[in-house]
Design a protein around this motif. Structure first.
Motif, mmCIF file in Angstrom:
data_model
loop_
_atom_site.group_PDB
_atom_site.id
_atom_site.type_symbol
_atom_site.label_atom_id
_atom_site.label_comp_id
_atom_site.label_asym_id
_atom_site.label_seq_id
_atom_site.Cartn_x
_atom_site.Cartn_y
_atom_site.Cartn_z
ATOM 1 N N THR A 286 22.310 20.847 14.343
ATOM 2 C CA THR A 286 21.072 20.802 15.111
ATOM 3 C C THR A 286 21.301 21.223 16.559
ATOM 4 N N PHE A 287 22.462 20.886 17.089
ATOM 5 C CA PHE A 287 22.788 21.200 18.479
ATOM 6 C C PHE A 287 23.757 22.378 18.606
ATOM 7 N N GLU A 288 24.627 22.543 17.621
ATOM 8 C CA GLU A 288 25.651 23.588 17.714
ATOM 9 C C GLU A 288 25.073 24.990 17.604
ATOM 10 N N ILE A 289 24.098 25.189 16.723
ATOM 11 C CA ILE A 289 23.537 26.528 16.522
ATOM 12 C C ILE A 289 22.857 27.044 17.785
ATOM 13 N N PRO A 290 21.895 26.307 18.364
ATOM 14 C CA PRO A 290 21.279 26.834 19.593
ATOM 15 C C PRO A 290 22.252 26.910 20.761
ATOM 16 N N ALA A 291 23.203 25.986 20.846
ATOM 17 C CA ALA A 291 24.171 26.041 21.941
ATOM 18 C C ALA A 291 25.006 27.310 21.865
ATOM 19 N N ALA A 292 25.290 27.780 20.653
ATOM 20 C CA ALA A 292 26.056 29.011 20.464
ATOM 21 C C ALA A 292 25.197 30.255 20.613
ATOM 22 N N GLY A 293 23.920 30.071 20.922
ATOM 23 C CA GLY A 293 23.035 31.209 21.134
ATOM 24 C C GLY A 293 22.357 31.721 19.890
ATOM 25 N N GLY A 294 22.422 30.955 18.802
ATOM 26 C CA GLY A 294 21.838 31.403 17.542
ATOM 27 C C GLY A 294 20.368 31.044 17.418
ATOM 28 N N PHE A 295 19.650 31.872 16.675
ATOM 29 C CA PHE A 295 18.265 31.555 16.319
ATOM 30 C C PHE A 295 18.312 30.588 15.142
ATOM 31 N N MET A 296 17.632 29.440 15.271
ATOM 32 C CA MET A 296 17.734 28.379 14.269
ATOM 33 C C MET A 296 16.406 28.123 13.575
ATOM 34 N N LEU A 297 16.449 28.177 12.242
ATOM 35 C CA LEU A 297 15.363 27.716 11.372
ATOM 36 C C LEU A 297 15.823 26.387 10.789
ATOM 37 N N HIS A 298 15.225 25.292 11.225
ATOM 38 C CA HIS A 298 15.736 23.957 10.937
ATOM 39 C C HIS A 298 14.754 23.183 10.073
#
Length: 380
Positions: A286-298
């Protein structure tokens, strides 16, 4: 007896703090943690050190093997009582020589209740950080030992009532997952990275029946989606729909690269497990994907929506049909993906979602616990 397991394994690690604790005294922290880059527990260790504390690590991987090859599982089970005792003895020996202020345990599946209490008897505060859904899925030692800790942090809001009702553990509080700023950040990609990790949509994580069912239904709805899965060997031989590529586990920088190379990163949550009242509501991804700059579908949950704004900092979905629809939409709207991904990373950087923020919460709790004991004033 002492065992090592591959290039990430270390015996007993000692690194002195690099700077003062902003005017405070450096704590001695004895930690139970893995020691490989990308491990969530090792992120805590590095954050403690960045805060100026002296940390010694005893990793269970050096003592308790996890052999999985043919014939080795039975040997592993036969040796387990011996290796677990050796592990606890090593921790006590290190505590005796190091004399820690804080025993910080990340999960600690093999710690005896007696080991924790003996370290406390010598003056240490014992704090547990537990990241999983159920307290009953890692063997018999953990449920017995939890009540020995001075405090337990759980990443599940429902974990508080589960501990209280099932284990009579009440000295506990909720502390969310976090991202590691040293690991989860945008990285430049080589041609080989794009070739290896590039795809329309990816899921990075362990297998479960629920996760497989969701991804299979998405592919069934739209077989044109180039889907990649990176995770444990449990994904193999599960009868996955043709067209879903199952990769190996990826860690550290490779994990961050895979997030950057995937046009869409899917955030799936673990289902309810034995001994748990609910399934996951948030997870480390939940936090790692956006922190790494990724677009997240959660996957949509009320808790996850407390951390990110839907449609602006990430996008939430309800079920496989909605996920397939939103994958198709955002694949055809790259500019929107880029704007949302950037906003999600900004939210992480400005809202206290880093592991350093979680460490501050741990140390604040240490302060309170230390103040209630008769062994002296707080060091922080």
């Amino acid at each position: 007896m002492r065992l090592t397991h591959g290039p990430h394994s270390k015996k007993l690690e000692t690194i002195s703090p690099q700077r003062d604790n902003e005017g405070g005294v450096s704590l001695r922290i004895l930690a139970v943690s893995y020691v490989w880059q990308g491990a969530n527990d090792y992120a805590f260790i590095r954050a403690f050190r960045r805060a100026g504390h002296s940390v010694h690590v005893v990793s269970e991987r050096d003592y308790v093997p996890s052999w999985r090859g043919l014939g080795l599982r039975a040997l592993n089970r036969a040796l387990r009582p011996l290796t677990v005792r050796d592990y606890n003895r090593a921790l006590l020996e290190r505590a005796s020589s190091f004399q820690p202020d804080l025993l910080f345990v990340f999960k600690g599946a093999y710690l005896f209740e007696e080991t924790i209490r003996r370290i406390q008897d010598d003056g240490a505060i014992a704090i547990q950080f537990y990241p999983d859904v159920s307290f009953h899925t890692h063997g018999p030692y953990l449920p017995r030992a939890l009540k020995a800790y001075d405090w337990v942090f759980t990443t599940k809001t429902f974990g508080l009532s589960d501990m209280a009702e099932q284990l009579d553990v009440r000295d506990a509080s909720f502390l969310p997952h976090a991202y590691d700023p040293e690991t989860h950040r945008p990285l430049p990609l080589s041609d080989r990275d794009h070739c290896q990790y590039g795809c329309d949509a990816s899921f990075i994580g362990d297998w479960s029946p629920k996760k497989q069912a969701i991804l299979e239904q998405v592919i069934s709805i739209d077989p044109s989606i180039d889907m990649s899965i990176f995770g444990s060997e449990r994904w193999k031989n599960r009868g996955l729909t043709a067209g879903i590529f199952t990769g190996h586990r990826i860690y550290g920088d490779e994990y961050a690269k895979a997030i950057a190379a995937s046009r869409i990163n899917i955030g799936l949550l673990s289902e309810i497990q034995k001994g748990a009242s609910r399934g996951d509501q948030i997870t480390a991804r939940t936090f790692e994907i956006p922190a790494a700059g990724g677009f997240m579908l959660h996957e949509r949950t009320d808790e996850a929506m407390e951390y990110f704004e839907d449609g602006k900092e990430c996008v939430f979905f309800d079920g496989p049909g909605d996920l397939a629809t939103k994958i198709r939409y955002y694949l055809s709207h790259p500019r929107e993906r880029k704007i949302i991904a950037a906003a999600g990373r900004t939210r992480c950087l400005t809202s206290g979602y880093a592991v350093d923020d979680r460490v501050r919460s741990v140390l604040e709790r240490y302060n309170v616990l230390r103040a209630t004991k008769s062994c002296g004033p707080s060091h922080v």
